[in-house]
Motif scaffolding. Structure first.
Motif, PDB file in Angstrom:
ATOM      1  N   ARG A   1      -2.888  30.471 -25.266  1.00  0.00           N
ATOM      2  CA  ARG A   1      -2.083  31.987 -24.251  1.00  0.00           C
ATOM      3  C   ARG A   1      -1.178  32.048 -25.673  1.00  0.00           C
ATOM      4  NH1 ARG A   1      -2.659  35.117 -20.415  1.00  0.00           N
ATOM      5  NH2 ARG A   1      -2.772  33.436 -19.491  1.00  0.00           N
ATOM      6  N   LEU A   2      -0.848  31.533 -26.603  1.00  0.00           N
ATOM      7  CA  LEU A   2       0.605  32.077 -27.968  1.00  0.00           C
ATOM      8  C   LEU A   2      -0.648  32.814 -28.609  1.00  0.00           C
ATOM      9  CD1 LEU A   2       2.414  31.925 -29.673  1.00  0.00           C
ATOM     10  CD2 LEU A   2       2.004  29.932 -31.015  1.00  0.00           C
ATOM     11  N   GLU A   3      -2.002  31.956 -28.698  1.00  0.00           N
ATOM     12  CA  GLU A   3      -3.107  33.075 -29.704  1.00  0.00           C
ATOM     13  C   GLU A   3      -3.349  34.501 -29.105  1.00  0.00           C
ATOM     14  OE1 GLU A   3      -4.518  33.781 -32.991  1.00  0.00           O
ATOM     15  OE2 GLU A   3      -5.117  31.708 -32.833  1.00  0.00           O
ATOM     16  N   ARG A   4      -3.410  34.142 -27.641  1.00  0.00           N
ATOM     17  CA  ARG A   4      -3.680  36.134 -26.541  1.00  0.00           C
ATOM     18  C   ARG A   4      -2.542  37.396 -27.113  1.00  0.00           C
ATOM     19  NH1 ARG A   4      -6.513  32.307 -23.292  1.00  0.00           N
ATOM     20  NH2 ARG A   4      -4.860  32.469 -21.972  1.00  0.00           N
ATOM     21  N   GLN A   5      -1.543  35.811 -26.614  1.00  0.00           N
ATOM     22  CA  GLN A   5      -0.170  36.859 -26.986  1.00  0.00           C
ATOM     23  C   GLN A   5       0.094  37.647 -28.318  1.00  0.00           C
ATOM     24  OE1 GLN A   5       2.414  33.851 -25.798  1.00  0.00           O
ATOM     25  NE2 GLN A   5       2.117  34.496 -23.642  1.00  0.00           N
ATOM     26  N   LEU A   6      -0.326  36.723 -29.765  1.00  0.00           N
ATOM     27  CA  LEU A   6      -0.248  37.454 -30.544  1.00  0.00           C
ATOM     28  C   LEU A   6      -1.417  38.591 -30.862  1.00  0.00           C
ATOM     29  CD1 LEU A   6       0.989  34.003 -32.631  1.00  0.00           C
ATOM     30  CD2 LEU A   6       2.159  35.557 -31.467  1.00  0.00           C
ATOM     31  N   ARG A   7      -2.599  38.229 -30.234  1.00  0.00           N
ATOM     32  CA  ARG A   7      -3.469  39.131 -30.447  1.00  0.00           C
ATOM     33  C   ARG A   7      -3.351  40.845 -30.264  1.00  0.00           C
ATOM     34  NH1 ARG A   7      -7.953  37.039 -27.440  1.00  0.00           N
ATOM     35  NH2 ARG A   7      -7.324  35.182 -28.892  1.00  0.00           N
ATOM     36  N   TRP A   8      -2.360  40.062 -28.822  1.00  0.00           N
ATOM     37  CA  TRP A   8      -1.927  41.422 -28.133  1.00  0.00           C
ATOM     38  C   TRP A   8      -1.208  42.452 -28.768  1.00  0.00           C
ATOM     39  CZ3 TRP A   8       2.883  43.728 -26.863  1.00  0.00           C
ATOM     40  CH2 TRP A   8       2.610  44.270 -25.245  1.00  0.00           C
ATOM     41  N   LEU A   9      -0.340  42.042 -29.590  1.00  0.00           N
ATOM     42  CA  LEU A   9       0.558  42.502 -30.492  1.00  0.00           C
ATOM     43  C   LEU A   9       0.001  43.231 -31.486  1.00  0.00           C
ATOM     44  CD1 LEU A   9       3.481  39.485 -30.976  1.00  0.00           C
ATOM     45  CD2 LEU A   9       3.964  42.165 -29.465  1.00  0.00           C
ATOM     46  N   HIS A  10      -0.634  42.512 -31.792  1.00  0.00           N
ATOM     47  CA  HIS A  10      -1.450  43.398 -33.584  1.00  0.00           C
ATOM     48  C   HIS A  10      -1.933  44.139 -32.549  1.00  0.00           C
ATOM     49  CE1 HIS A  10      -3.607  42.604 -36.969  1.00  0.00           C
ATOM     50  NE2 HIS A  10      -4.800  43.193 -36.206  1.00  0.00           N
ATOM     51  N   ARG A  11      -2.871  43.862 -31.143  1.00  0.00           N
ATOM     52  CA  ARG A  11      -4.170  45.365 -31.296  1.00  0.00           C
ATOM     53  C   ARG A  11      -2.834  46.629 -30.723  1.00  0.00           C
ATOM     54  NH1 ARG A  11      -8.369  42.307 -26.641  1.00  0.00           N
ATOM     55  NH2 ARG A  11      -9.454  41.998 -29.099  1.00  0.00           N
ATOM     56  N   ARG A  12      -1.794  46.376 -30.569  1.00  0.00           N
ATOM     57  CA  ARG A  12      -1.068  47.354 -30.032  1.00  0.00           C
ATOM     58  C   ARG A  12       0.353  47.293 -31.731  1.00  0.00           C
ATOM     59  NH1 ARG A  12      -0.141  48.685 -25.157  1.00  0.00           N
ATOM     60  NH2 ARG A  12       1.086  49.795 -25.812  1.00  0.00           N
ATOM     61  N   GLY A  13      -0.193  47.596 -32.959  1.00  0.00           N
ATOM     62  CA  GLY A  13       0.233  47.957 -33.784  1.00  0.00           C
ATOM     63  C   GLY A  13       1.227  47.384 -34.346  1.00  0.00           C
ATOM     64  N   LEU A  14       2.051  46.177 -33.350  1.00  0.00           N
ATOM     65  CA  LEU A  14       3.261  45.728 -33.897  1.00  0.00           C
ATOM     66  C   LEU A  14       2.678  44.334 -34.428  1.00  0.00           C
ATOM     67  CD1 LEU A  14       4.297  45.447 -29.583  1.00  0.00           C
ATOM     68  CD2 LEU A  14       5.383  47.591 -32.139  1.00  0.00           C
ATOM     69  N   LYS A  15       3.950  43.923 -35.115  1.00  0.00           N
ATOM     70  CA  LYS A  15       3.723  42.906 -36.620  1.00  0.00           C
ATOM     71  C   LYS A  15       5.351  41.492 -35.722  1.00  0.00           C
ATOM     72  CE  LYS A  15       4.156  41.248 -41.276  1.00  0.00           C
ATOM     73  NZ  LYS A  15       3.587  41.746 -41.962  1.00  0.00           N
TER      74      LYS A  15
ATOM     75  N   ALA B   1      -1.135  29.546 -35.513  1.00  0.00           N
ATOM     76  CA  ALA B   1      -1.266  30.779 -35.186  1.00  0.00           C
ATOM     77  C   ALA B   1      -0.594  32.063 -35.834  1.00  0.00           C
ATOM     78  CB  ALA B   1      -1.049  30.638 -33.844  1.00  0.00           C
ATOM     79  N   LEU B   2       0.232  31.368 -36.017  1.00  0.00           N
ATOM     80  CA  LEU B   2       1.283  32.974 -36.696  1.00  0.00           C
ATOM     81  C   LEU B   2       0.135  32.757 -38.092  1.00  0.00           C
ATOM     82  CD1 LEU B   2       4.607  31.342 -36.270  1.00  0.00           C
ATOM     83  CD2 LEU B   2       3.945  33.512 -35.379  1.00  0.00           C
ATOM     84  N   ARG B   3       0.089  32.189 -39.036  1.00  0.00           N
ATOM     85  CA  ARG B   3      -0.416  32.529 -40.520  1.00  0.00           C
ATOM     86  C   ARG B   3      -1.749  33.275 -40.305  1.00  0.00           C
ATOM     87  NH1 ARG B   3       0.034  26.329 -42.777  1.00  0.00           N
ATOM     88  NH2 ARG B   3      -1.421  26.179 -41.241  1.00  0.00           N
ATOM     89  N   ARG B   4      -2.597  32.819 -39.159  1.00  0.00           N
ATOM     90  CA  ARG B   4      -3.859  33.623 -38.710  1.00  0.00           C
ATOM     91  C   ARG B   4      -3.803  35.002 -38.500  1.00  0.00           C
ATOM     92  NH1 ARG B   4      -5.928  28.594 -36.328  1.00  0.00           N
ATOM     93  NH2 ARG B   4      -4.771  29.494 -34.393  1.00  0.00           N
ATOM     94  N   ARG B   5      -3.097  35.598 -37.785  1.00  0.00           N
ATOM     95  CA  ARG B   5      -2.294  36.602 -37.887  1.00  0.00           C
ATOM     96  C   ARG B   5      -1.067  37.511 -39.311  1.00  0.00           C
ATOM     97  NH1 ARG B   5      -5.232  38.922 -34.813  1.00  0.00           N
ATOM     98  NH2 ARG B   5      -6.756  37.467 -32.913  1.00  0.00           N
ATOM     99  N   GLY B   6      -0.848  36.233 -39.565  1.00  0.00           N
ATOM    100  CA  GLY B   6      -0.029  36.979 -41.120  1.00  0.00           C
ATOM    101  C   GLY B   6       1.816  37.618 -40.479  1.00  0.00           C
ATOM    102  N   PHE B   7       1.652  36.480 -39.682  1.00  0.00           N
ATOM    103  CA  PHE B   7       3.228  36.823 -38.523  1.00  0.00           C
ATOM    104  C   PHE B   7       4.778  36.155 -39.453  1.00  0.00           C
ATOM    105  CE2 PHE B   7       1.445  38.593 -34.627  1.00  0.00           C
ATOM    106  CZ  PHE B   7       0.686  40.118 -34.905  1.00  0.00           C
TER     107      PHE B   7
END
Length: 251
Positions: A42-56, A94-100
């Motif tokens: 679920r965390l992975e999906r939530q971080l993906r949602w942020l990324h897709r909306r241009g949020l970091k 999960a954070l590292r994969r997104r660069g968050f």
């Protein structure tokens, strides 16, 4: 932040409420009476949602610094309370994969212990000193959650002093970095607790809903849980500015 001669926060230019997401444990939620756990999936999906909306996702310190510069409207602070050991195992990758980035609020009086303050359990291991140092080395901001997870609004003066002052000292000694952020255990805050945290030298502090209190030492946060899918995240993001009046000290 501006402080007057008697130590009271002086209002600065008002600005929008920053979006600060509040997480706790990331792992097994088969027993989760307090609804504080999200699964790694679920965390992975939530971080993906942020990324897709241009949020970091960033640390709260980085978000506040960006706001002072008049920037950061595309930033979301990701905060994780209590310092569960599963942060390093499940959240950090999960954070590292997104660069968050993120802020981790820990309890230096319970290193390697468990969440013994939750009467209904389940018992979950907390990070050791090495685990906290590992998270810090990975760029995670380390903040204080007090020493032992005490409700500061119910603490006597001696306990309040130790929880806010000693926890900051211990964490700075452990990580070698000054500790700027504080998180009120249980989200409980009153004027006395806020003044103690500010006077201990923290640059900011966050609760959940600080009620009538406002400013950099009474920042509101938004709980993010397992049930927060894309639609719920969208609604929370859209409605968040309506939760409270603008936070003084942020632009």
């Amino acid at each position: 932040m501006a402080v007057d001669s008697v130590g009271t926060e002086r209002p600065l230019a008002p600005g929008p409420v920053p979006w600060v997401a509040m997480y706790h444990s990331v792992g097994d939620r088969s027993k989760d009476p307090y609804r504080i756990t999200v699964t790694p999936e679920r965390l992975e999906r939530q971080l993906r949602w942020l990324h897709r909306r241009g949020l970091k996702g960033v640390s709260l310190a980085d978000l506040l610094a960006a706001r002072v510069r008049g920037e950061g409207r595309d930033l979301v602070a990701l905060t994780f309370d209590d310092g569960y050991a599963d942060f390093v195992d499940n959240a950090l990758p999960a954070l590292r994969r997104r660069g968050f980035g993120a802020t981790l609020f820990v309890l230096p009086g319970r290193l390697g212990g468990t969440n013994a303050w939750d009467p209904d359990g389940p018992r979950k291991p907390l990070l050791t000193a090495d685990g906290i140092r590992h998270a810090a080395a990975e760029g995670v901001e380390i903040g204080s959650h007090g020493l032992t997870h005490v409700d500061l609004t119910q603490a006597d003066d001696e306990t309040l002093e130790a929880e806010v002052h000693e926890s900051r000292y211990r964490l700075a000694e452990l990580t070698g970095v000054a500790v700027d952020g504080f998180c009120y255990p249980y989200g409980s805050i009153d004027r006395r607790a806020m003044d103690a945290v500010r006077d201990a030298g923290y640059s900011y502090a966050c609760a959940i809903d600080p009620g009538p209190l406002n400013g950099l030492h009474a920042l509101p946060r938004l709980h993010i849980g397992e049930n927060d899918n894309a639609l719920r995240l969208y609604l929370k993001h859209r409605l968040h500015p309506l939760r409270r009046r603008p936070v003084e000290g942020l632009r």
